[in-house]
Structure formats: C-alpha cells, structure tokens
Write a protein that holds these residues in place. Structure first.
Motif, PDB file in Angstrom:
ATOM      1  N   GLU A 127     152.868  12.512 129.203  1.00  0.00           N
ATOM      2  CA  GLU A 127     153.317  11.438 130.096  1.00  0.00           C
ATOM      3  C   GLU A 127     154.736  11.695 130.569  1.00  0.00           C
ATOM      4  O   GLU A 127     155.699  11.485 129.840  1.00  0.00           O
ATOM      5  N   ILE A 128     154.851  12.127 131.799  1.00  0.00           N
ATOM      6  CA  ILE A 128     156.147  12.409 132.413  1.00  0.00           C
ATOM      7  C   ILE A 128     156.433  11.359 133.477  1.00  0.00           C
ATOM      8  O   ILE A 128     155.652  11.177 134.410  1.00  0.00           O
ATOM      9  N   GLY A 129     157.524  10.644 133.297  1.00  0.00           N
ATOM     10  CA  GLY A 129     157.909   9.638 134.281  1.00  0.00           C
ATOM     11  C   GLY A 129     157.262   8.284 134.125  1.00  0.00           C
ATOM     12  O   GLY A 129     157.519   7.372 134.908  1.00  0.00           O
ATOM     13  N   GLY A 130     156.381   8.120 133.123  1.00  0.00           N
ATOM     14  CA  GLY A 130     155.706   6.843 132.919  1.00  0.00           C
ATOM     15  C   GLY A 130     154.296   6.845 133.474  1.00  0.00           C
ATOM     16  O   GLY A 130     153.871   7.764 134.173  1.00  0.00           O
ATOM     17  N   ARG A 131     153.555   5.801 133.166  1.00  0.00           N
ATOM     18  CA  ARG A 131     152.135   5.728 133.532  1.00  0.00           C
ATOM     19  C   ARG A 131     151.891   5.778 135.039  1.00  0.00           C
ATOM     20  O   ARG A 131     150.993   6.475 135.511  1.00  0.00           O
ATOM     21  N   GLU A 132     152.656   5.004 135.781  1.00  0.00           N
ATOM     22  CA  GLU A 132     152.428   4.958 137.230  1.00  0.00           C
ATOM     23  C   GLU A 132     152.686   6.316 137.868  1.00  0.00           C
ATOM     24  O   GLU A 132     151.949   6.745 138.766  1.00  0.00           O
ATOM     25  N   VAL A 133     153.728   6.986 137.422  1.00  0.00           N
ATOM     26  CA  VAL A 133     154.050   8.310 137.955  1.00  0.00           C
ATOM     27  C   VAL A 133     152.936   9.298 137.606  1.00  0.00           C
ATOM     28  O   VAL A 133     152.510  10.094 138.452  1.00  0.00           O
ATOM     29  N   MET A 134     152.443   9.234 136.366  1.00  0.00           N
ATOM     30  CA  MET A 134     151.381  10.149 135.960  1.00  0.00           C
ATOM     31  C   MET A 134     150.082   9.865 136.706  1.00  0.00           C
ATOM     32  O   MET A 134     149.368  10.790 137.107  1.00  0.00           O
ATOM     33  N   ARG A 135     149.775   8.609 136.884  1.00  0.00           N
ATOM     34  CA  ARG A 135     148.558   8.276 137.620  1.00  0.00           C
ATOM     35  C   ARG A 135     148.626   8.825 139.044  1.00  0.00           C
ATOM     36  O   ARG A 135     147.670   9.416 139.543  1.00  0.00           O
ATOM     37  N   ALA A 136     149.760   8.624 139.686  1.00  0.00           N
ATOM     38  CA  ALA A 136     149.932   9.137 141.051  1.00  0.00           C
ATOM     39  C   ALA A 136     149.860  10.661 141.070  1.00  0.00           C
ATOM     40  O   ALA A 136     149.322  11.255 142.015  1.00  0.00           O
ATOM     41  N   GLN A 137     150.377  11.305 140.025  1.00  0.00           N
ATOM     42  CA  GLN A 137     150.343  12.761 139.974  1.00  0.00           C
ATOM     43  C   GLN A 137     148.907  13.267 139.814  1.00  0.00           C
ATOM     44  O   GLN A 137     148.514  14.242 140.459  1.00  0.00           O
ATOM     45  N   LEU A 138     148.131  12.615 138.979  1.00  0.00           N
ATOM     46  CA  LEU A 138     146.735  13.034 138.819  1.00  0.00           C
ATOM     47  C   LEU A 138     145.931  12.749 140.087  1.00  0.00           C
ATOM     48  O   LEU A 138     145.040  13.514 140.458  1.00  0.00           O
ATOM     49  N   GLU A 139     146.253  11.663 140.765  1.00  0.00           N
ATOM     50  CA  GLU A 139     145.620  11.389 142.058  1.00  0.00           C
ATOM     51  C   GLU A 139     145.952  12.492 143.057  1.00  0.00           C
ATOM     52  O   GLU A 139     145.107  12.892 143.866  1.00  0.00           O
ATOM     53  N   ARG A 140     147.178  12.955 142.996  1.00  0.00           N
ATOM     54  CA  ARG A 140     147.609  14.064 143.873  1.00  0.00           C
ATOM     55  C   ARG A 140     146.777  15.313 143.591  1.00  0.00           C
ATOM     56  O   ARG A 140     146.318  15.987 144.518  1.00  0.00           O
ATOM     57  N   LEU A 141     146.541  15.625 142.317  1.00  0.00           N
ATOM     58  CA  LEU A 141     145.705  16.778 141.986  1.00  0.00           C
ATOM     59  C   LEU A 141     144.292  16.593 142.536  1.00  0.00           C
ATOM     60  O   LEU A 141     143.697  17.543 143.068  1.00  0.00           O
ATOM     61  N   LEU A 142     143.766  15.394 142.417  1.00  0.00           N
ATOM     62  CA  LEU A 142     142.411  15.134 142.912  1.00  0.00           C
ATOM     63  C   LEU A 142     142.335  15.210 144.436  1.00  0.00           C
ATOM     64  O   LEU A 142     141.263  15.470 144.989  1.00  0.00           O
ATOM     65  N   SER A 143     143.457  15.009 145.110  1.00  0.00           N
ATOM     66  CA  SER A 143     143.456  15.048 146.575  1.00  0.00           C
ATOM     67  C   SER A 143     143.167  16.439 147.116  1.00  0.00           C
ATOM     68  O   SER A 143     142.839  16.594 148.290  1.00  0.00           O
ATOM     69  N   PHE A 144     143.276  17.453 146.255  1.00  0.00           N
ATOM     70  CA  PHE A 144     143.032  18.825 146.700  1.00  0.00           C
ATOM     71  C   PHE A 144     141.579  19.256 146.517  1.00  0.00           C
ATOM     72  O   PHE A 144     141.228  20.390 146.854  1.00  0.00           O
ATOM     73  N   VAL A 145     140.740  18.371 145.998  1.00  0.00           N
ATOM     74  CA  VAL A 145     139.349  18.738 145.693  1.00  0.00           C
ATOM     75  C   VAL A 145     138.630  19.299 146.913  1.00  0.00           C
ATOM     76  O   VAL A 145     137.872  20.274 146.812  1.00  0.00           O
ATOM     77  N   ASP A 146     138.855  18.708 148.058  1.00  0.00           N
ATOM     78  CA  ASP A 146     138.140  19.133 149.271  1.00  0.00           C
ATOM     79  C   ASP A 146     138.916  20.151 150.106  1.00  0.00           C
ATOM     80  O   ASP A 146     138.500  20.495 151.217  1.00  0.00           O
ATOM     81  N   GLU A 147     140.038  20.617 149.576  1.00  0.00           N
ATOM     82  CA  GLU A 147     140.816  21.635 150.286  1.00  0.00           C
ATOM     83  C   GLU A 147     140.315  23.022 149.869  1.00  0.00           C
ATOM     84  O   GLU A 147     140.423  23.389 148.698  1.00  0.00           O
ATOM     85  N   PRO A 148     139.786  23.802 150.790  1.00  0.00           N
ATOM     86  CA  PRO A 148     139.224  25.106 150.428  1.00  0.00           C
ATOM     87  C   PRO A 148     140.256  26.119 149.950  1.00  0.00           C
ATOM     88  O   PRO A 148     139.906  27.094 149.291  1.00  0.00           O
TER      89      PRO A 148
END
Length: 276
Positions: A167-188
């Motif tokens: 947990e870096i930066g707190g829960r909200e920061v981590m949640r947003a970071q994992l969402e960012r990783l998921l945003s690349f799912v459809d990027e070839p």
C-alpha cells in the motif's frame, strides 16, 4: 512584488527557459501580471518560472507560445526542461527509454514508472525527495508521454504480486493505481502480467531490471541500486537477462488472468468494503 533574481541561462535547461521567458516577455512590453492574465495564471507563477524556482508544465508552455507568438519554442524546450529534473544518473536511461521500440521490465517493488499514476508517483518520490518532489514528479510524468505517441513502444511488464499488496500512498491512491493498470487491458502495445507469490524462487530474485530493444541500435540492459543506475549492451548480459525475462513471463499468469487478479486485489484490499 516583481521577482528580479538574475539567472545564468547556461546553468541548466530550467534556467535557460526562465531567462528566455523573461527576455521575450519584456520584449513584448508585458509585466508578469499582464502575461499571467493572458495565459490564465498568476503573476507569482510567471515569476517563479522566470527565476527557475518552479518547473513549467507543457500546458503552460503551449499557452506562452501562443501569447508571445514564439512559433512553439517553449513547447519544444519544455521536454528538455522536464527530463533535466530527473536524477542525473537516470537521465541517460530516460533518453534511451524514449527511443526504444520495445521495453520489457520486471518490477519487484513498485509499479513501473511509465504506468504510475501521478499520486502513486508522488507517494513513491516523497519518501526521499521532499526538497525536489514537484520537480522530480514533473520529470517522471514527462517520461510517460512516449505512451501517447502515434507509434508508442511495445511495453511488456511483469509485476511481482507483492507490488499489488504494497500500500503506497493509501487505499485511494492504490485503488486508482490498480485501475490505471487495468486501463491498459485493451491496449495492444501494453502487456501486464503478475508473477504470483506462489512461484517461489524465480529469475528476478536479484531485483528489478529493464531490457530495451531498438530499431537500429543494440539491445540494452538496465538495473539500478540505491542511488545509481547501470546500463550495458554486453551481449552475454543481454542474452542471460533475456532468457531470464522469458522465464519470468512463462511463470507469470496470463495477461487476462493477471487483469482478473489485479481487479480482485483492487476490490478486496482497496475497495469500499475492505477491512483495514
């Protein structure tokens, strides 16, 4: 009060930017407040940038170019200014990273810099960069521009599962970071895989590393320690690390299953119902 601190334009790209901004502003017959009003910022901000106390953004540079009719001068210069805010030992790697056609990275401690959210990066850098935090953060965010190019590099990332749980930066920061990783799912051109804790020993135990491939230059291996980076094009090292990386990819779960794992951790550990 107008800041009239003198600058040595040759001291750094930031000083050169500030000196040129002052020169061209004065040449246009504008004071700091008048220019600030035109580009929708305060006179104080203009003064801080002119005296190299604050790093200009790309948006600010574009507005200045339009206001002073400089033909894109500051927009071209700001990239150099932002890269210069990175640690001196890291700047050479950042230049090579920007030229790479293929980037392969294994990360054992944190999300790769190119995929970090601004708040996650801020939390990482704030540990030891409190005096230069904003400048360092601006440099890191500038690196990510290569992902928005018309032809971005292919980026393959293997993340240790521990990265998701740290947990870096707190829960909200981590949640947003994992969402960012998921945003690349459809990027070839971006592939994210997670290396499960259950694999035990693996070829990345010595630490994080990157492999860069270029269209017309030799492959490059990069790793870093506490306050230094190491780059080499040694063919033996490249061969060994390339084999090691291929093994890491084979041991990691698939991109699809990795996305499911990231989503599960995001909800279970950082979601609204997560237990502290």
């Amino acid at each position: 009060m107008v800041n009239i601190r003198s600058l040595d334009p040759s001291a750094s790209p930031l000083d050169y930017y500030g000196a040129e901004l002052r020169r061209l502003r004065e040449g246009a017959g504008l004071n700091q407040a008048q220019l600030g009003a035109i580009v929708f910022c305060t006179a104080s901000l203009v003064g801080q940038i002119e005296t190299a106390k604050k790093v200009p953004t790309r948006e600010f540079s574009e507005r200045i170019d339009a206001a002073l009719m400089t033909g894109g001068f500051f927009t071209r210069l700001v990239g150099l200014v932002l890269r210069s805010q990175l640690p001196s030992w890291f700047q050479e790697y950042a230049e090579m990273e920007a030229k790479a056609a293929y980037i392969s990275t294994y990360q054992s401690q944190m999300v790769y810099g190119l995929l970090q959210t601004e708040e996650y990066a801020r939390a990482v850098l704030s540990v030891e960069q409190t005096d230069r935090l904003e400048k360092m953060l601006a440099g890191r965010m500038e690196r990510q521009r290569i992902l928005r190019r018309e032809q971005p590099p292919v980026v393959c990332v293997v993340l240790d599962e521990a990265v998701l749980h740290r947990e870096i930066g707190g829960r909200e920061v981590m949640r947003a970071q994992l969402e960012r990783l998921l945003s690349f799912v459809d990027e070839p051109w971006v592939q994210v895989q997670v290396l499960p804790n259950a694999v035990g020993e693996h070829p990345g135990l010595e630490g994080s590393f990157n492999l860069l491939r270029f269209e017309n230059d030799p492959d490059l291996f990069y790793c870093e320690r506490y306050d230094s980076g190491h780059m080499t094009v040694n063919s033996r090292v490249i061969r060994e690390r390339s084999i090691g990386y291929a093994r890491l990819q084979a041991m990691a779960v698939s991109p699809k299953d990795s996305a499911e794992l990231i989503a599960r951790v995001m909800e279970e550990r950082y979601g609204p119902g997560a237990v502290a």
